[in-house]
Design a protein around this motif. Structure first.
Motif, PDB file in Angstrom:
ATOM      1  N   ARG A 154       0.828  -1.212   0.000  1.00 35.64           N
ATOM      2  CA  ARG A 154       0.000   0.000   0.000  1.00 35.64           C
ATOM      3  C   ARG A 154       0.856   1.253   0.000  1.00 35.64           C
ATOM      4  O   ARG A 154       0.537   2.245  -0.666  1.00 35.64           O
ATOM      5  CB  ARG A 154      -0.933   0.007   1.212  1.00 35.64           C
ATOM      6  CG  ARG A 154      -1.990  -1.093   1.200  1.00 35.64           C
ATOM      7  CD  ARG A 154      -2.940  -0.919   2.377  1.00 35.64           C
ATOM      8  NE  ARG A 154      -3.705   0.301   2.269  1.00 35.64           N
ATOM      9  CZ  ARG A 154      -4.030   1.076   3.292  1.00 35.64           C
ATOM     10  NH1 ARG A 154      -3.621   0.762   4.516  1.00 35.64           N
ATOM     11  NH2 ARG A 154      -4.763   2.153   3.118  1.00 35.64           N
ATOM     12  N   CYS A 155       1.961   1.217   0.733  1.00 34.13           N
ATOM     13  CA  CYS A 155       2.809   2.402   0.820  1.00 34.13           C
ATOM     14  C   CYS A 155       3.426   2.730  -0.540  1.00 34.13           C
ATOM     15  O   CYS A 155       3.446   3.893  -0.962  1.00 34.13           O
ATOM     16  CB  CYS A 155       3.902   2.173   1.861  1.00 34.13           C
ATOM     17  SG  CYS A 155       4.675   3.702   2.449  1.00 34.13           S
ATOM     18  N   TYR A 156       3.903   1.723  -1.249  1.00 34.65           N
ATOM     19  CA  TYR A 156       4.484   1.958  -2.567  1.00 34.65           C
ATOM     20  C   TYR A 156       3.427   2.466  -3.544  1.00 34.65           C
ATOM     21  O   TYR A 156       3.710   3.330  -4.384  1.00 34.65           O
ATOM     22  CB  TYR A 156       5.124   0.674  -3.100  1.00 34.65           C
ATOM     23  CG  TYR A 156       6.481   0.380  -2.497  1.00 34.65           C
ATOM     24  CD1 TYR A 156       7.520   1.310  -2.602  1.00 34.65           C
ATOM     25  CD2 TYR A 156       6.725  -0.817  -1.827  1.00 34.65           C
ATOM     26  CE1 TYR A 156       8.764   1.046  -2.042  1.00 34.65           C
ATOM     27  CE2 TYR A 156       7.966  -1.081  -1.266  1.00 34.65           C
ATOM     28  CZ  TYR A 156       8.985  -0.143  -1.373  1.00 34.65           C
ATOM     29  OH  TYR A 156      10.213  -0.393  -0.819  1.00 34.65           O
ATOM     30  N   VAL A 157       2.201   1.951  -3.438  1.00 35.23           N
ATOM     31  CA  VAL A 157       1.133   2.422  -4.321  1.00 35.23           C
ATOM     32  C   VAL A 157       0.825   3.891  -4.042  1.00 35.23           C
ATOM     33  O   VAL A 157       0.712   4.713  -4.973  1.00 35.23           O
ATOM     34  CB  VAL A 157      -0.131   1.560  -4.138  1.00 35.23           C
ATOM     35  CG1 VAL A 157      -1.326   2.203  -4.846  1.00 35.23           C
ATOM     36  CG2 VAL A 157       0.096   0.161  -4.676  1.00 35.23           C
ATOM     37  N   ARG A 204       4.544  13.022   0.916  1.00 34.87           N
ATOM     38  CA  ARG A 204       4.961  11.619   0.895  1.00 34.87           C
ATOM     39  C   ARG A 204       5.105  11.052   2.309  1.00 34.87           C
ATOM     40  O   ARG A 204       4.728   9.903   2.571  1.00 34.87           O
ATOM     41  CB  ARG A 204       6.274  11.482   0.121  1.00 34.87           C
ATOM     42  CG  ARG A 204       6.157  11.862  -1.350  1.00 34.87           C
ATOM     43  CD  ARG A 204       7.513  11.880  -2.031  1.00 34.87           C
ATOM     44  NE  ARG A 204       8.089  10.550  -2.129  1.00 34.87           N
ATOM     45  CZ  ARG A 204       7.867   9.705  -3.134  1.00 34.87           C
ATOM     46  NH1 ARG A 204       7.062  10.067  -4.137  1.00 34.87           N
ATOM     47  NH2 ARG A 204       8.439   8.525  -3.157  1.00 34.87           N
ATOM     48  N   ALA A 205       5.633  11.837   3.220  1.00 39.94           N
ATOM     49  CA  ALA A 205       5.805  11.366   4.599  1.00 39.94           C
ATOM     50  C   ALA A 205       4.454  11.151   5.268  1.00 39.94           C
ATOM     51  O   ALA A 205       4.260  10.172   6.006  1.00 39.94           O
ATOM     52  CB  ALA A 205       6.644  12.363   5.394  1.00 39.94           C
ATOM     53  N   PHE A 253      11.943   1.776   6.935  1.00 38.21           N
ATOM     54  CA  PHE A 253      12.072   1.662   5.482  1.00 38.21           C
ATOM     55  C   PHE A 253      11.554   2.889   4.733  1.00 38.21           C
ATOM     56  O   PHE A 253      11.849   3.031   3.546  1.00 38.21           O
ATOM     57  CB  PHE A 253      11.314   0.419   5.000  1.00 38.21           C
ATOM     58  CG  PHE A 253      11.810  -0.865   5.587  1.00 38.21           C
ATOM     59  CD1 PHE A 253      12.865  -1.550   4.999  1.00 38.21           C
ATOM     60  CD2 PHE A 253      11.245  -1.381   6.750  1.00 38.21           C
ATOM     61  CE1 PHE A 253      13.322  -2.737   5.539  1.00 38.21           C
ATOM     62  CE2 PHE A 253      11.700  -2.577   7.289  1.00 38.21           C
ATOM     63  CZ  PHE A 253      12.749  -3.251   6.690  1.00 38.21           C
ATOM     64  N   PHE A 254      10.786   3.737   5.400  1.00 41.25           N
ATOM     65  CA  PHE A 254      10.205   4.899   4.730  1.00 41.25           C
ATOM     66  C   PHE A 254      10.372   6.143   5.601  1.00 41.25           C
ATOM     67  O   PHE A 254      10.473   6.046   6.824  1.00 41.25           O
ATOM     68  CB  PHE A 254       8.707   4.678   4.453  1.00 41.25           C
ATOM     69  CG  PHE A 254       8.414   3.512   3.566  1.00 41.25           C
ATOM     70  CD1 PHE A 254       8.362   3.657   2.192  1.00 41.25           C
ATOM     71  CD2 PHE A 254       8.164   2.251   4.110  1.00 41.25           C
ATOM     72  CE1 PHE A 254       8.075   2.568   1.371  1.00 41.25           C
ATOM     73  CE2 PHE A 254       7.880   1.176   3.305  1.00 41.25           C
ATOM     74  CZ  PHE A 254       7.841   1.322   1.930  1.00 41.25           C
ATOM     75  N   ASP A 255      10.405   7.288   4.944  1.00 41.01           N
ATOM     76  CA  ASP A 255      10.363   8.560   5.666  1.00 41.01           C
ATOM     77  C   ASP A 255       8.919   8.813   6.079  1.00 41.01           C
ATOM     78  O   ASP A 255       8.036   8.921   5.224  1.00 41.01           O
ATOM     79  CB  ASP A 255      10.863   9.703   4.782  1.00 41.01           C
ATOM     80  CG  ASP A 255      12.349   9.579   4.467  1.00 41.01           C
ATOM     81  OD1 ASP A 255      13.083   9.068   5.336  1.00 41.01           O
ATOM     82  OD2 ASP A 255      12.750   9.969   3.351  1.00 41.01           O
ATOM     83  N   VAL A 256       8.676   8.895   7.367  1.00 41.48           N
ATOM     84  CA  VAL A 256       7.319   9.058   7.870  1.00 41.48           C
ATOM     85  C   VAL A 256       7.169  10.440   8.497  1.00 41.48           C
ATOM     86  O   VAL A 256       8.147  11.130   8.795  1.00 41.48           O
ATOM     87  CB  VAL A 256       6.968   7.969   8.905  1.00 41.48           C
ATOM     88  CG1 VAL A 256       7.030   6.592   8.259  1.00 41.48           C
ATOM     89  CG2 VAL A 256       7.889   8.039  10.105  1.00 41.48           C
ATOM     90  N   TYR A 257       5.908  10.798   8.691  1.00 40.67           N
ATOM     91  CA  TYR A 257       5.588  12.103   9.288  1.00 40.67           C
ATOM     92  C   TYR A 257       5.376  11.933  10.781  1.00 40.67           C
ATOM     93  O   TYR A 257       4.577  11.103  11.215  1.00 40.67           O
ATOM     94  CB  TYR A 257       4.326  12.670   8.640  1.00 40.67           C
ATOM     95  CG  TYR A 257       3.922  14.029   9.149  1.00 40.67           C
ATOM     96  CD1 TYR A 257       4.411  15.189   8.559  1.00 40.67           C
ATOM     97  CD2 TYR A 257       3.046  14.156  10.225  1.00 40.67           C
ATOM     98  CE1 TYR A 257       4.039  16.440   9.024  1.00 40.67           C
ATOM     99  CE2 TYR A 257       2.672  15.397  10.693  1.00 40.67           C
ATOM    100  CZ  TYR A 257       3.167  16.537  10.094  1.00 40.67           C
ATOM    101  OH  TYR A 257       2.811  17.772  10.566  1.00 40.67           O
ATOM    102  N   LEU A 258       6.094  12.710  11.558  1.00 47.47           N
ATOM    103  CA  LEU A 258       5.922  12.712  13.006  1.00 47.47           C
ATOM    104  C   LEU A 258       5.142  13.947  13.426  1.00 47.47           C
ATOM    105  O   LEU A 258       5.397  15.045  12.909  1.00 47.47           O
ATOM    106  CB  LEU A 258       7.277  12.686  13.714  1.00 47.47           C
ATOM    107  CG  LEU A 258       8.160  11.462  13.425  1.00 47.47           C
ATOM    108  CD1 LEU A 258       9.488  11.596  14.156  1.00 47.47           C
ATOM    109  CD2 LEU A 258       7.443  10.181  13.826  1.00 47.47           C
ATOM    110  N   PRO A 259       4.174  13.811  14.331  1.00 46.46           N
ATOM    111  CA  PRO A 259       3.376  14.967  14.761  1.00 46.46           C
ATOM    112  C   PRO A 259       4.239  16.103  15.280  1.00 46.46           C
ATOM    113  O   PRO A 259       5.227  15.884  15.987  1.00 46.46           O
ATOM    114  CB  PRO A 259       2.495  14.374  15.881  1.00 46.46           C
ATOM    115  CG  PRO A 259       2.430  12.918  15.583  1.00 46.46           C
ATOM    116  CD  PRO A 259       3.762  12.559  14.993  1.00 46.46           C
TER     117      PRO A 259
END
Length: 283
Positions: free
Chosen positions: A55-58, A74-75, A148-154
């Motif tokens: 799902r993340c790649y999609v 993206r994050a 594995f991915f750059d994520v968004y932190l609050p």
């Protein structure tokens, strides 16, 4: 098939302490019940993680070179996916047929003789289940995704407690919706049709398959204000990724609370109507 008229009188107590103690005991029993299925929890984490990558790649492909889509960068999309994979079992959109099964077999009669209202009892059990799922099924995807991915932190101090509240309300609201679907067995006996309709509609309209922000604004508004579905899944995730300003987030959580109150009231009403004229298979 026989007809039985059920009049249930439950004791009341002006002191709320015993009520909270009973509610807590039922919730703890629900936690312990689901904690026994450790192998199933591990298998579920593995499955959710695999689908998390897909799902993340999609979603990242949808964002494309521009890096943003429907107000998500993206994050934020990565956080939306991995937190959503963890919340799937916590909120539990599907798979619960305990009430319908007991109605079909006639075991529901014993529930009606207990001093605790069926809605309260099943809600407490479901909160215990959600507590275990938060530890066993929510934390692993949330910890694996950032590897594995750059994520968004609050970035706002109020986001984390507001997200926790939003998830709690979503669990209660989803329980109420599932209770109503199961309660249709009082009249239908076979709830497979209602279950299929619920599974299809909740997955699409709750924001599980794709963020509802991808839809036209008029359709978003119709879903948010006309149905409880976005409050089940989309709202907690939007709060976590800070898709909206804080006042808008508070408004979305307030709408969640309103839907939860309305649905729980509907559960009580349906249960009371069912008790007046209870049809139990096999007499």
């Amino acid at each position: 098939m026989g007809s039985v008229t059920a009049t249930v009188v439950r004791p009341t107590d002006s002191n709320v302490t015993p009520w909270f103690r009973t509610f807590g005991a039922i919730a703890v029993s629900g936690f312990r019940r689901h904690a026994t299925y450790r192998q199933a929890a591990v298998a579920g984490v593995f499955t959710n993680t695999v689908f998390g990558f897909l799902r993340c790649y999609v979603f990242l492909a949808v964002a494309g070179a521009a890096g943003t889509v429907a107000g998500y960068d993206r994050a934020q999309l990565a956080t939306f996916v991995w937190a959503g994979q963890g919340l799937l079992t916590v909120i539990l959109l599907w798979g619960w047929t305990d009430l319908a099964d007991r109605i079909r077999t006639g075991e529901i009669a014993s529930d009606l003789l207990r001093p605790v209202h069926p809605v309260t009892s099943y809600l407490a059990t479901d909160l215990g289940r959600a507590g275990f799922a938060a530890l066993a099924r929510l934390l692993p995807p949330v910890l694996i995704g950032p590897l594995f991915f750059d994520v968004y932190l609050p970035r706002r101090w109020a986001t984390v407690p507001l997200f926790a509240l939003s998830v709690l309300v979503a669990v209660v609201l989803c329980f109420g919706c599932r209770f109503l679907v199961n309660a249709s067995a009082y009249w239908l006996q076979d709830v497979r049709g209602a279950m299929i309709l619920w599974t299809l509609s909740s997955g699409v309209f709750a924001g599980l398959y794709f963020p509802l922000r991808f839809l036209p604004h008029w359709l978003q508004a119709a879903l948010w204000y006309g149905t409880p579905f976005p409050s089940l899944f989309q709202t907690p995730l939007d709060v976590l990724v800070e898709r909206d300003p804080t006042p808008a987030q508070l408004g979305l959580v307030g709408l969640q609370v309103a839907w939860a109150v309305l649905i729980l009231a509907a559960c009580r009403l349906v249960q009371r109507r069912a008790e007046r004229r209870l049809v139990v298979q096999g007499g």
